[in-house]
Write an enzyme that holds these catalytic residues in place. Structure first.
Site, PDB file in Angstrom:
ATOM      1  CB  SER A 119      -0.862   0.032   1.264  1.00 42.67           C
ATOM      2  OG  SER A 119      -1.626  -1.119   1.367  1.00 42.67           O
ATOM      3  CG  HIS A 140      -2.235  -0.676  -4.067  1.00 47.99           C
ATOM      4  ND1 HIS A 140      -2.675   0.601  -3.799  1.00 47.99           N
ATOM      5  CD2 HIS A 140      -2.440  -1.382  -2.933  1.00 47.99           C
ATOM      6  CE1 HIS A 140      -3.122   0.655  -2.567  1.00 47.99           C
ATOM      7  NE2 HIS A 140      -2.993  -0.533  -2.017  1.00 47.99           N
ATOM      8  CD  GLU A 152      -3.107   3.691  -6.091  1.00 44.58           C
ATOM      9  OE1 GLU A 152      -2.881   4.899  -6.115  1.00 44.58           O
ATOM     10  OE2 GLU A 152      -2.934   3.004  -5.057  1.00 44.58           O
ATOM     11  CG  ASN A 190      -3.567   3.539   0.850  1.00 42.50           C
ATOM     12  OD1 ASN A 190      -4.636   3.588   1.447  1.00 42.50           O
ATOM     13  ND2 ASN A 190      -3.125   2.449   0.272  1.00 42.50           N
TER      14      ASN A 190
HETATM   15  P1  NAD Z   1      -2.983  -9.666   6.353  1.00 40.66           P
HETATM   16  O1  NAD Z   1      -2.374  -9.418   7.662  1.00 40.66           O
HETATM   17  O2  NAD Z   1      -4.455  -9.984   6.258  1.00 40.66           O
HETATM   18  O3  NAD Z   1      -2.219 -10.872   5.603  1.00 40.66           O
HETATM   19  C1  NAD Z   1      -0.829 -10.952   5.468  1.00 40.66           C
HETATM   20  C2  NAD Z   1      -0.468 -12.425   5.253  1.00 40.66           C
HETATM   21  O4  NAD Z   1       0.927 -12.480   4.934  1.00 40.66           O
HETATM   22  C3  NAD Z   1      -0.683 -13.297   6.498  1.00 40.66           C
HETATM   23  O5  NAD Z   1      -1.496 -14.415   6.165  1.00 40.66           O
HETATM   24  C4  NAD Z   1       0.746 -13.732   6.866  1.00 40.66           C
HETATM   25  O6  NAD Z   1       0.808 -15.049   7.409  1.00 40.66           O
HETATM   26  C5  NAD Z   1       1.444 -13.656   5.520  1.00 40.66           C
HETATM   27  N1  NAD Z   1       2.900 -13.572   5.617  1.00 40.66           N
HETATM   28  C6  NAD Z   1       3.651 -12.846   6.486  1.00 40.66           C
HETATM   29  N2  NAD Z   1       4.968 -13.050   6.247  1.00 40.66           N
HETATM   30  C7  NAD Z   1       5.044 -13.926   5.198  1.00 40.66           C
HETATM   31  C8  NAD Z   1       6.123 -14.537   4.503  1.00 40.66           C
HETATM   32  N3  NAD Z   1       7.394 -14.284   4.828  1.00 40.66           N
HETATM   33  N4  NAD Z   1       5.832 -15.385   3.493  1.00 40.66           N
HETATM   34  C9  NAD Z   1       4.549 -15.644   3.151  1.00 40.66           C
HETATM   35  N5  NAD Z   1       3.472 -15.110   3.786  1.00 40.66           N
HETATM   36  C10 NAD Z   1       3.729 -14.256   4.795  1.00 40.66           C
HETATM   37  O7  NAD Z   1      -2.613  -8.390   5.452  1.00 40.66           O
HETATM   38  P2  NAD Z   1      -3.409  -7.804   4.182  1.00 40.66           P
HETATM   39  O8  NAD Z   1      -4.410  -6.820   4.640  1.00 40.66           O
HETATM   40  O9  NAD Z   1      -3.821  -8.940   3.291  1.00 40.66           O
HETATM   41  O10 NAD Z   1      -2.233  -6.957   3.483  1.00 40.66           O
HETATM   42  C11 NAD Z   1      -1.294  -7.574   2.651  1.00 40.66           C
HETATM   43  C12 NAD Z   1      -0.618  -6.538   1.788  1.00 40.66           C
HETATM   44  O11 NAD Z   1      -1.607  -5.881   0.989  1.00 40.66           O
HETATM   45  C13 NAD Z   1       0.117  -5.434   2.557  1.00 40.66           C
HETATM   46  O12 NAD Z   1       1.252  -5.058   1.827  1.00 40.66           O
HETATM   47  C14 NAD Z   1      -0.916  -4.304   2.570  1.00 40.66           C
HETATM   48  O13 NAD Z   1      -0.333  -3.033   2.698  1.00 40.66           O
HETATM   49  C15 NAD Z   1      -1.546  -4.480   1.216  1.00 40.66           C
HETATM   50  N6  NAD Z   1      -2.888  -3.926   1.082  1.00 40.66           N
HETATM   51  C16 NAD Z   1      -3.801  -4.023   2.104  1.00 40.66           C
HETATM   52  C17 NAD Z   1      -5.064  -3.478   1.965  1.00 40.66           C
HETATM   53  C18 NAD Z   1      -6.091  -3.575   3.078  1.00 40.66           C
HETATM   54  O14 NAD Z   1      -7.111  -2.874   3.017  1.00 40.66           O
HETATM   55  N7  NAD Z   1      -5.907  -4.429   4.063  1.00 40.66           N
HETATM   56  C19 NAD Z   1      -5.438  -2.867   0.768  1.00 40.66           C
HETATM   57  C20 NAD Z   1      -4.499  -2.813  -0.282  1.00 40.66           C
HETATM   58  C21 NAD Z   1      -3.233  -3.341  -0.108  1.00 40.66           C
END
Ligand code: NAD
Length: 291
Positions: A119, A140, A152, A190
């Site tokens: 993000s 993104h 994005e 963001n």
């Molecule tokens: P989340 O916490 O729901 O999930 C993250 C996952 O990554 C977990 O299941 C964790 O076990 C896994 N993980 C951690 N370290 C790891 C590794 N070394 N190898 C493999 N898996 C690993 O987080 P999320 O909300 O899904 O966010 C994930 C990404 O997407 C982030 O970069 C976040 O900024 C981005 N993002 C989030 C949103 C949102 O609204 N939540 C929106 C757009 C982008």
């Protein structure tokens, strides 16, 4: 280049949504996560979300079955290397993301495109740790992925045009709309959204309003579909804090300083919906404000 196979690293909120839409669009998907429970939870959530689309006549039962059959999971990140396009969607923590790309490098194919769903973290910096900054970019998605129309697409300083075009083609095939953003902290959505959420937390912190009055003010007074605190819980307060820190560090402007109350909620492990408590408590029938 014709992309057929998609590797996804991280099976959390975003990873499972990305797997869902990719499989529905006909791509073969392989998802990996360090946590086996996250992989199992992702598969059952995808099944549930696809079923909801079937019951609303958005997709057929056959399309659902075909999509489910296209998604495989593995705990071995090496297996993901053989994908045409890899989307990293793990925790918003830069060292974790560098570690993931380092682990992928020995296993990827010469043509593999590497992308991150980050993000806010610099695409150029993530790319520079790999052997192919020209075949690396930001991909993104917005949350929830099956519902939100925008993706994005972020070029790092070295991203080449064929890589951008291949990713844009994937977005088109998903039936989504892409917006091109330059690689500056938090990109477009963001950069604008998070300071607003952070300001809502300051408004709460300074006692200008409580959770309910802040959210209903923005819903009814600015016509936002969700209040900013409700939205923060939905995104994840840890993710919101991580993005504010990236803006603060990356732009070196105090206007981006994260609200201490946001930090405190994260320290408490009150991360929003995913941990059942944030600005609202989700453990009962209806969400109850925590302040
Ligand atoms: P989340 O916490 O729901 O999930 C993250 C996952 O990554 C977990 O299941 C964790 O076990 C896994 N993980 C951690 N370290 C790891 C590794 N070394 N190898 C493999 N898996 C690993 O987080 P999320 O909300 O899904 O966010 C994930 C990404 O997407 C982030 O970069 C976040 O900024 C981005 N993002 C989030 C949103 C949102 O609204 N939540 C929106 C757009 C982008």
């Amino acid at each position: 280049m014709d992309i057929q196979t998609i590797g996804i690293v991280g099976a959390g909120q975003m990873g499972n949504g990305i797997a869902h839409v990719m499989a529905l669009a006909g791509y073969d998907v392989l998802v990996t996560d360090v946590n086996a429970d996250a992989l199992n939870a992702a598969m059952s959530l995808i099944d549930k979300n696809l079923e909801r689309q079937v019951s609303r006549d958005k997709i057929t039962a056959v399309a659902k079955a075909d999509a489910m059959a296209r998604i495989k999971t593995t705990q071995d990140i090496a297996e993901v290397g053989a994908s045409d396009l890899i989307i990293e969607a793990a925790t918003e923590h830069e060292p974790t993301k560098h570690k993931i790309f380092a682990a992928l490098l020995p296993h990827i194919l010469p043509h593999t495109i590497l992308t991150s769903n980050t993000s806010s973290i610099s695409i150029t910096r993530l790319a520079s740790g790999t052997d192919r900054p020209e075949r690396f970019m930001g991909f993104h998605f917005m949350n929830p992925v099956p519902v939100m129309q925008l993706v994005e697409l972020i070029r790092g300083i070295a991203t080449d045009e064929p890589t951008f075009a291949a990713c844009k083609q994937v977005v088109d095939r998903l039936g989504k709309t892409s917006a091109s953003a330059e690689d500056f902290p938090a990109f477009i959505v963001n950069r604008i959204l998070m300071p607003m959420i952070n300001e809502a937390v300051y408004t709460l912190y300074e006692g200008v309003g409580n959770v309910q009055s802040i959210d209903s003010s923005m819903r009814l007074g600015a016509n936002h579909p969700m209040g900013p605190l409700e939205l923060a819980d939905f995104i994840g307060l840890d993710t919101c804090l991580a993005i504010m820190n990236v803006l603060h560090d990356g732009l070196a402007d105090t206007k981006y300083r994260p609200c201490p109350l946001l930090t405190k909620y994260v320290e408490a492990g009150w991360l929003g919906r995913k941990s059942q408590r944030g600005f609202y408590d989700y453990r009962g029938e209806t969400p109850v404000p925590t302040r």
